[in-house]
Design an enzyme around this catalytic site. Structure first.
Site, mmCIF file in Angstrom:
data_model
loop_
_atom_site.group_PDB
_atom_site.id
_atom_site.type_symbol
_atom_site.label_atom_id
_atom_site.label_comp_id
_atom_site.label_asym_id
_atom_site.label_seq_id
_atom_site.Cartn_x
_atom_site.Cartn_y
_atom_site.Cartn_z
ATOM 1 N N LYS A 74 0.858 -1.183 0.000
ATOM 2 C CA LYS A 74 0.000 0.000 0.000
ATOM 3 C C LYS A 74 0.898 1.238 0.000
ATOM 4 O O LYS A 74 1.514 1.579 1.005
ATOM 5 C CB LYS A 74 -0.913 -0.020 1.232
ATOM 6 C CG LYS A 74 -1.897 1.122 1.246
ATOM 7 C CD LYS A 74 -1.573 2.030 2.419
ATOM 8 C CE LYS A 74 -2.329 3.324 2.418
ATOM 9 N NZ LYS A 74 -1.909 4.290 1.420
ATOM 10 N N GLY A 103 6.917 5.032 8.027
ATOM 11 C CA GLY A 103 6.033 6.193 8.116
ATOM 12 C C GLY A 103 6.123 6.812 9.498
ATOM 13 O O GLY A 103 7.138 6.662 10.196
ATOM 14 N N SER A 104 5.067 7.461 9.892
ATOM 15 C CA SER A 104 5.092 8.207 11.152
ATOM 16 C C SER A 104 4.858 7.300 12.363
ATOM 17 O O SER A 104 4.257 6.229 12.249
ATOM 18 C CB SER A 104 4.009 9.282 11.118
ATOM 19 O OG SER A 104 2.743 8.665 11.074
ATOM 20 N N ARG A 164 2.811 7.944 14.651
ATOM 21 C CA ARG A 164 1.347 7.914 14.877
ATOM 22 C C ARG A 164 0.737 6.691 14.185
ATOM 23 O O ARG A 164 -0.013 5.920 14.788
ATOM 24 C CB ARG A 164 0.772 9.223 14.291
ATOM 25 C CG ARG A 164 -0.675 9.496 14.575
ATOM 26 C CD ARG A 164 -1.165 10.728 13.809
ATOM 27 N NE ARG A 164 -1.001 10.579 12.366
ATOM 28 C CZ ARG A 164 -0.126 11.244 11.616
ATOM 29 N NH1 ARG A 164 0.666 12.127 12.157
ATOM 30 N NH2 ARG A 164 -0.029 11.043 10.307
ATOM 31 N N THR A 165 1.099 6.476 12.928
ATOM 32 C CA THR A 165 0.554 5.324 12.199
ATOM 33 C C THR A 165 1.160 4.025 12.724
ATOM 34 O O THR A 165 0.471 3.005 12.819
ATOM 35 C CB THR A 165 0.817 5.470 10.681
ATOM 36 O OG1 THR A 165 0.338 6.749 10.267
ATOM 37 C CG2 THR A 165 0.117 4.397 9.891
ATOM 38 N N GLY A 166 2.443 4.064 13.082
ATOM 39 C CA GLY A 166 3.096 2.867 13.635
ATOM 40 C C GLY A 166 2.342 2.322 14.844
ATOM 41 O O GLY A 166 2.141 1.115 14.985
ATOM 42 N N GLU A 190 9.617 1.311 10.685
ATOM 43 C CA GLU A 190 10.675 2.309 10.431
ATOM 44 C C GLU A 190 10.003 3.660 10.570
ATOM 45 O O GLU A 190 9.250 4.070 9.680
ATOM 46 C CB GLU A 190 11.236 2.155 9.009
ATOM 47 C CG GLU A 190 11.834 0.808 8.684
ATOM 48 C CD GLU A 190 13.232 0.630 9.234
ATOM 49 O OE1 GLU A 190 13.867 1.628 9.606
ATOM 50 O OE2 GLU A 190 13.676 -0.529 9.307
ATOM 51 N N CYS A 236 13.915 10.853 6.503
ATOM 52 C CA CYS A 236 13.738 10.377 7.880
ATOM 53 C C CYS A 236 14.980 10.617 8.725
ATOM 54 O O CYS A 236 14.890 10.930 9.900
ATOM 55 C CB CYS A 236 13.361 8.905 7.879
ATOM 56 S SG CYS A 236 14.530 7.870 7.012
ATOM 57 N N GLU A 296 9.289 16.002 15.275
ATOM 58 C CA GLU A 296 9.758 15.920 13.893
ATOM 59 C C GLU A 296 8.939 16.880 13.029
ATOM 60 O O GLU A 296 7.716 16.809 13.011
ATOM 61 C CB GLU A 296 9.571 14.488 13.381
ATOM 62 C CG GLU A 296 10.092 14.306 11.975
ATOM 63 C CD GLU A 296 9.837 12.893 11.432
ATOM 64 O OE1 GLU A 296 8.708 12.403 11.592
ATOM 65 O OE2 GLU A 296 10.774 12.317 10.865
#
Ligand code: NAD
Length: 494
Positions: free
Chosen positions: A188, A241-242, A244-246, A264, A299, A398
């Site tokens: 995705k 990704g971020s 928050r999503t992790g 990551e 990153c 970040e």
């Protein structure tokens, strides 16, 4: 690479893009489409399938069938290797076309996109393709009357979710080792940067990858990302990704089938300059590029500059001079050094960080505003903020944009304390000519990588991963394969 070819490619029509499932382009189950806007000039580039949970289920089901029937997982290693090497060749042959396509939806400057996106992806498929017939299991040193075999078994169906910065490079870091280990995959991409990855999926088919082995489902994170995370038939999730999503992905795993999650995530990486750096002019130049390349959307960007008090003012002046000299502009112009900010949302978030930092007492020494507004695109001047304190938001959070936070430090102990004073641990830089001090700093800084007397260099042979809230697991190198295999043992009584 010449400007005329780039100019021809940049105006090519991009047809509406479907998902890539089971070897063909497919519309979303409900026919939905998402707009793809170019950060170069803010115009509508094309539309992509706005995926649904049903699309994810279809892609995962196809990946599962492909895995179980062994069309890829049990293909002879020499055959699998040939296909991944062929894919690498195809990407390399069309590298400029792929790079320009990627720049049109993500805004990275073309020189970097060609090297770090298209050519890097080709190299990644070649590297992991080469591992297929070179890495194998063990026979354990057991007693003579038993045989202990350690197999490298593929995990099954891998779900990969990637961000919009360097979609192809980061995508390839997951796709290539997952395929090399014999798995099937559902990828995705970020909704705003899917085009180059859809192209790679089509090229993989052209290279001979069997249908259903590598599927791409486009659409919103909150819909298709969530469905992939919650799928009962995905064995491993590989994410970049971020944070928050992790966190969400860990919740999805807990609520579904306890799939393994490799994350990551973001960083707020310290770049530490001691007064005894071997070459302060070079340190200033690299410190500027460490944050401003790709508009800070990296990153591992060196986004916190920690400078020893004695050299602070002169060093900052030199970094500002380099920042000012950066040629920001149209990423498809060969003269440009720094391209666009990826989206209007990102640009506005960057500017908000700068204004908030000013209210916390930081000084904006250069930049701090949107530029080239007349183009319709999203560009931001390289920005240097001084007087940033460790409790400030700009020190802790970040930004993921071209904003450098500068903080002075007294001595080595102070530098270590400041370096470790965030929740992140992805990357760091240390500039000193004292070898012992460099080694002490490498040991004391909690981060995945510590650069010494440089910043940002790496290649595929060196693993990339974070500690603390920058994540777990590693992309790149032979270690990346560990995420996509299970060690399966057999104990045989002789
Ligand atoms: P993001 O977390 O918003 O999005 C990343 C991906 O997750 C996208 O494909 C998005 O659609 C998907 N997603 C969003 N919400 C989701 C949800 N609820 N469920 C499942 N999937 C969802 O991050 P971003 O803004 O695209 O990327 C920037 C971030 O990525 C930064 O924090 C950056 O530091 C990080 N990053 C880390 C590395 C690394 O190697 N550590 C590399 C590049 C970027």
């Amino acid at each position: 690479m010449d400007q005329a070819t780039i100019d021809r490619l940049r105006v090519e029509d991009i047809p509406i893009q479907g998902h890539f499932i089971n070897g063909s382009s497919q519309a979303a189950a409900d026919g939905g489409l998402l707009d793809v806007v170019s950060p170069i000039d803010g115009t509508l580039l094309t539309r992509i399938a706005d995926g649904t949970a049903e699309d994810i289920d279809r892609a995962v089901a196809n990946a599962r069938v492909a895995f179980e029937d062994g069309r890829w997982s049990r293909m002879a290693p020499s055959g699998r290797k040939k296909i991944l090497l062929k894919l690498a060749d195809l990407i390399e042959e069309r590298a400029l076309e792929i790079a320009v396509l990627g720049v049109r939806d993500n805004g990275t400057e073309i020189g970097m996109a060609l090297k770090a996106e298209a050519m890097s992806a080709a190299g990644t498929f070649r590297y992991y393709g080469e591992t297929i017939d070179k890495i194998y299991g063990d026979i354990a040193p057991t007693a003579a009357d038993v045989l202990g075999l350690v197999h490298h078994a593929p995990v099954g169906v891998v779900g990969a979710i990637v961000p919009w910065n360097f979609p192809l490079m980061i995508g390839a870091w997951k796709i290539a080792p997952a395929l090399a280990a014999g798995n099937s995959l559902v990828l995705k991409p970020a909704e705003s940067a899917s085009l180059s990855l859809l192209k790679i999926a089509a090229l993989a088919s052209e290279a001979g990858l069997p249908d259903g082995v590598f599927n791409v489902v486009t659409g919103k994170g909150s819909v298709v990302g969530e469905a992939l995370g919650l799928s009962m038939d995905v064995d491993v999730l590989a994410f970049t990704g971020s944070g928050r999503t992790g966190r969400r992905l860990l919740e999805y795993a807990a609520r579904s089938n306890l799939k393994r999650c490799y994350l990551e995530l973001g960083g707020k990486s310290p770049n530490i300059v001691f007064a005894d750096a071997p070459d302060l002019a070079q340190a200033a130049k690299v410190s500027a590029s460490a944050i401003f390349r790709n508009s800070g959307q990296v990153c591992v960007a060196g986004s916190r500059l920690l400078v020893q008090e004695d050299i602070h003012d002169d060093f900052v002046a030199e970094v500002c001079r380099h920042a000012r000299e950066n040629r920001v502009g149209d990423p498809l112009n060969l003269d440009t050094q720094v391209g666009a900010v990826h989206s209007l949302t990102e640009l506005e978030a960057n500017l908000k960080f700068v204004r908030a930092a000013e209210t916390e007492g930081a000084e904006c020494r250069i930049g701090g505003q949107r530029i080239l507004t007349e183009t319709g695109g999203y560009y931001m001047a390289p920005t240097v903020m001084t007087g940033v304190k460790s409790a400030d938001n700009l020190f802790q959070k970040e930004v993921f944009g071209p904003v450098l936070a500068v903080t002075p430090f007294k001595d080595e102990a102070d530098a270590v304390a400041l370096a470790n004073a965030t929740v992140y641990g992805l990357s760091a830089g240390v500039w000193t000519s004292n070898l012992s001090k460099a080694h002490r700093m490498i040991a004391a800084i909690r981060s995945g990588v510590v650069h010494v007397n440089t910043y940002g260099g790496a290649d595929l042979t060196v693993p990339l991963g974070g500690v603390k809230q920058s994540g777990n697991g590693h992309d790149k190198s032979l270690h990346a394969l560990e995420k996509y295999i299970d060690l399966k043992t057999a104990w045989i009584q002789l």
